[in-house]
Design an enzyme around this catalytic site. Structure first.
Site, short mmCIF file in Angstrom:
data_model
loop_
_atom_site.label_atom_id
_atom_site.label_comp_id
_atom_site.label_asym_id
_atom_site.label_seq_id
_atom_site.Cartn_x
_atom_site.Cartn_y
_atom_site.Cartn_z
N SER A 35 -9.93 -0.66 6.97
CA SER A 35 -9.32 -0.53 5.64
C SER A 35 -8.62 -1.77 5.09
CB SER A 35 -8.33 0.62 5.63
OG SER A 35 -9.03 1.81 5.43
N LYS B 106 0.85 -1.20 0.00
CA LYS B 106 0.00 0.00 0.00
C LYS B 106 0.89 1.25 0.00
CE LYS B 106 -3.96 1.86 2.69
NZ LYS B 106 -4.78 1.66 3.91
N SER C 206 -9.78 1.67 2.75
CA SER C 206 -8.92 2.45 1.90
C SER C 206 -7.88 1.62 1.13
CB SER C 206 -8.18 3.50 2.72
OG SER C 206 -7.33 2.89 3.68
N1 GLN Z 1 -13.08 3.83 5.96
C1 GLN Z 1 -12.66 4.27 7.24
C2 GLN Z 1 -12.37 5.73 7.19
O1 GLN Z 1 -12.69 6.33 6.23
C3 GLN Z 1 -11.47 3.47 7.68
C4 GLN Z 1 -10.21 3.88 7.04
C5 GLN Z 1 -9.03 3.05 7.44
O2 GLN Z 1 -9.17 2.01 8.10
N2 GLN Z 1 -7.85 3.53 7.11
O3 GLN Z 1 -11.84 6.30 8.08
#
Ligand code: GLN
Length: 475
Positions: A178, A79, A154
């Site tokens: 994420s 990532k 994400s």
């Molecule tokens: N989708 C969640 C957010 O927008 C989690 C993001 C993540 O785990 N980095 O914060």
């Protein structure tokens, strides 16, 4: 040989048996990436030269009769919020568009020590904030099962890379879901370790009390292999620690699984309910016993997260002031002008929204009403899990309320996007480990959308999740 079908395990077996060289494997895989990723968009940048060099080293090691470790020669995707020295690390932000990493993240150092091969950096929502990669400053990653749908986020790029066979495995980060949410949407295995098990050095911080790095793999067995390779105490991360929990195969069978009644509410897509039911039936057949448990403060998790997380985001991102990580801004009239130009143009709308929200909840007069109260409720959520784990060993739930949604479906409504993480956020707030496992076995292009189920465990009990998951997988 189809390089897209390999797992870490089968790569290791084939490599040891000299069925292929790491270099030819990597070359084949890059051909697949160059043709296949045009449609999916899993990668932001490729590391072709570095990958071939490292694959060559792995081959040399084998030729010299050196020790081949589980990740030796294995092509991985990373990532783009983790640092690999000498390569870009954009976190999918214009702000870091030209940034080149000055050092290796600890997870990368560990993988380099095993001679793993890095294929490239994968797409994400800007600074890991989002659930679909639509917040990426560069492009949206498509779901390999249906390219009109999102891959989740994400870490959508890492999930899609593994699901489409364009990486044998990948690393992602999980602050509120994420890793697990995109894994469920793409039909792969995603694991968020216990907070502190994997070093965060070299992970571009989003919300430091919640962030954890973890694996994306095609099987649960692989998940454990990759987790074991990156875990462990790191002198450079004061929150990191070693864990020594072990459990035998016999003891796994005796683990009691809890079903939290608060996680099966109206509004969940019927396909998800059906998928999770299927997983429960299969585990019952394997002999596991189930019990209903209650996590009464679940209803506050999303609200608590959307106070604590932006508060930490606003402080973490304060360092991106346009001076230390400079962008090329023109016509700067004053210091204030420099900040404004950098931060207004360098950050996308979702990042700006969270920085503003976070600054607000921390500001004097509001700190007690929001931030400090949220910390107290976070404690209650942790206690819910402590209580439940007095009755059961593992908790099973859905990962997401719906299967992969359409590209563009939720972008206009941030709140509905935030709801994608309703079942994954509690594990981050409590710090406990959690894994997302596909209900349907890993198949690409069946036309059906994948559904996952989640197992959450006691702190440092990743082995419980792997143990149950491996039995499920073998069935
Ligand atoms: N989708 C969640 C957010 O927008 C989690 C993001 C993540 O785990 N980095 O914060």
């Amino acid at each position: 040989m189809n390089v897209k079908d390999f797992t870490i395990k089968s790569f290791g077996e084939g490599f040891k048996a000299k069925e292929f060289s790491a270099l030819e494997f990597a070359q084949e895989l890059f051909k697949e990436i160059e043709s296949g990723d045009k449609e999916i968009g899993a990668y932001l940048s490729l590391i072709k030269d570095g990958a071939f060099l490292e694959a060559g080293r792995a081959d040399l090691l084998r030729a010299e009769g050196g020790e081949l470790l589980p990740l030796t020669g294995v092509p991985l995707a990373i990532k783009d919020n983790m640092l690999i020295k000498g390569y870009p690390a954009t976190a999918s932000s214009r702000m870091l568009e030209n940034y080149v990493a000055a050092y290796d993240a600890t997870v990368i150092t560990k993988l380099k020590n095993e001679h793993a091969v890095f294929l490239g950096k994968t797409n994400l929502d800007e600074f890991a904030m989002g659930s679909s990669t639509e917040n990426s400053a560069f492009h949206t990653t498509k779901n390999p099962h249906d390219t009109s749908r999102v891959a989740g986020g994400s870490s959508g790029g890492s999930a899609a890379a593994v699901a489409s066979g364009l990486a044998v495995a990948a690393l992602g980060s999980d602050t509120g879901g994420s890793i697990r949410q995109p894994a469920a949407l793409c039909g792969v295995v995603g694991m968020k370790p216990t907070y502190g098990t994997v070093s965060r050095l070299g992970l571009i911080a989003m919300a430091s009390s919640l962030d954890q790095i973890g694996p994306f793999t095609k099987t649960v067995e692989d998940s454990k292999i990759l987790f074991d390779a990156v875990r462990g105490m790191d002198i450079h991360d004061a929150t990191s620690t070693n864990s020594h929990y072990k459990i035998s195969k016999e003891e796994i069978k005796k683990l009691k699984i809890g079903i939290p009644k608060e996680y099966f509410v109206d509004g969940i897509d019927p396909a998800v309910v059906k998928g999770v039911e299927e997983a429960i039936q299969k585990l019952k057949k394997l002999g596991f016993s189930f019990k209903e448990v209650s996590l009464p403060n679940t209803k506050y998790a999303l609200s608590v997260y959307y106070i604590i997380m932006p508060a930490e985001v606003s402080t973490n991102l304060a360092r991106l002031d346009g001076i230390r990580y400079s962008r090329d801004v023109q016509d700067v009239k004053s210091l204030r002008d420099l900040y404004v130009k950098n931060r207004a143009h360098g950050f996308g709308p979702e990042t700006r929204r969270r920085v503003l929200l976070g600054t607000f909840v921390l500001s004097s007069g509001y700190y007690d009403a929001y931030y400090s109260k949220a910390q107290k409720v976070r404690r209650l959520i942790q206690e819910d899990f402590d209580n439940a784990f007095n009755e059961v060993d593992v908790i099973l739930s859905p990962v997401t309320p719906t299967p992969a949604f359409k590209v563009g479906e939720k972008t206009a409504d941030p709140l509905s996007m935030y709801l994608s993480d309703i079942f994954t956020i509690p594990a981050n707030l409590a710090g406990i480990p959690a894994i997302s496992i596909p209900v349907k076995k890993y198949v690409v292009g069946s036309g059906e959308l994948p559904i996952g189920f989640q197992l959450m465990g006691k702190n440092f009990h990743e082995e419980d999740l792997f143990g149950i998951g491996e039995m499920y997988e073998a069935e």
